[in-house]
Scaffold this motif. Structure first.
Motif: not given
Length: 314
Positions: A17-25, A28-30, A60-69, A71-77
């Motif tokens: 149940s942990l959400t991204a908002q609650e996460a410290d880190f 995103t696998p590639q 995980h990445p999506s069709i519209s947003q890759s793992a690189i996208d 980390i570039r946008s600081n959505q994943s560490q």
């Protein structure tokens, strides 16, 4: 169901149940959920990240947003990248830090049709992923003067199975097994393994942007330690690990099967063993960084060398 497996499933249900908002880190696998990332799933579901004091969310990445996208946008560490991919990102002006290296061997193969040797197929139509991953194949094609015609595809082996291609690139832990499941005969004649022919360049490692690493170096090190522990646990408990992988696969609605994921897990764990020491060393090898950099500069994939120090600079 064994008591151990039942306990694992309870832990997984409690932590889901942990959400991204609650996460410290956020990690995103590639690619989509599969046994290639088993150690991270284990570390999450067995509570290893929690024991290190870092709240981790796996997205995980999506069709519209890759793992690189992400980390570039600081959505994943952090994300996983093959060494050659990471070098291209650095060459494009985004400094990266390798915080954990899992792969010690190259998984790339060329598989040809009808028992033909890929090195005897000059001018062949060869499948290559549209997303990349084929840097060593492009170098080998130039070195061996094979003049392959690269045919780009998205993610599966259907073009090759249908007869539209003479050969295809594949990963020994993924498409190789898909072709076996399709009934194709694979042997030493029609399978060329890059790791056996002077192209043994490491693949998957965990990378952060230098900026992200400097914002939370302690969490990065905690994540790396717990992830390593996850992989070590996976190697010792493959059946329990497979149950965890299948949970993620089902949650993500991935079209696969348990047999394929079991074979993938076995091969991924094998590729983590260094050929010289026979151990899981979890380290980037300077000699492999130099090999990859030299080849990629030589054939125009890098504008300038990327060094071992570049990838570890803190």
């Amino acid at each position: 169901m064994s008591k151990k497996l039942f306990s694992i499933l309870l832990i997984m249900a409690a932590s889901w149940s942990l959400t991204a908002q609650e996460a410290d880190f956020v990690f995103t696998p590639q690619w989509t959920a599969q046994a290639q990332f088993a150690g991270y799933y284990v570390a999450k579901e067995m509570g290893f990240y929690d024991e290190e004091g870092v709240k981790v969310q796996i997205v995980h990445p999506s069709i519209s947003q890759s793992a690189i996208d992400r980390i570039r946008s600081n959505q994943s560490q952090a994300t996983t990248l093959m060494l050659a991919q990471a070098m291209e990102v650095v060459d494009n002006g985004i400094p990266l830090v390798n915080i954990l290296q899992t792969s010690m061997n190259n998984a790339l193969v060329i598989i040809s049709r009808s028992g033909k040797d890929p090195l005897q197929m000059r001018g062949a139509r060869v499948g290559i992923w549209n997303a990349g991953f084929g840097q060593m194949a492009i170098c080998m094609n130039e070195i061996e003067h094979l003049d392959y015609e690269w045919v780009r595809y998205v993610s599966n082996v259907s073009l090759f199975v249908s007869g539209a291609l003479d050969a295809t690139l594949a990963m020994s832990y993924n498409e190789y097994y898909q072709l076996l499941q399709s009934g194709m005969e694979l042997n030493e004649t029609n399978v060329y393994r890059f790791c056996d022919h002077g192209y043994n360049v490491q693949e998957d490692g965990v990378y952060m942007t230098l900026e992200a690493y400097r914002r939370q170096p302690e969490n990065a090190e905690r994540f790396a330690r717990a992830s390593r522990r996850g992989w070590e646990w996976a190697a010792e408990h493959p059946e329990e690990t497979l149950a965890i992988v299948m949970k993620y696969v089902q949650e993500e609605h991935i079209a696969t099967n348990r047999v394929l994921q079991k074979m993938m897990l076995h091969e991924i764990l094998r590729l983590q063993l260094d050929r010289e020491s026979g151990e899981r060393e979890f380290r980037l090898r300077p000699d492999m960084v130099t090999l990859a950099s030299d080849l990629m500069v030589r054939y125009g994939m890098l504008k300038k060398p990327v060094t071992y120090q570049d990838l570890l600079a803190r």
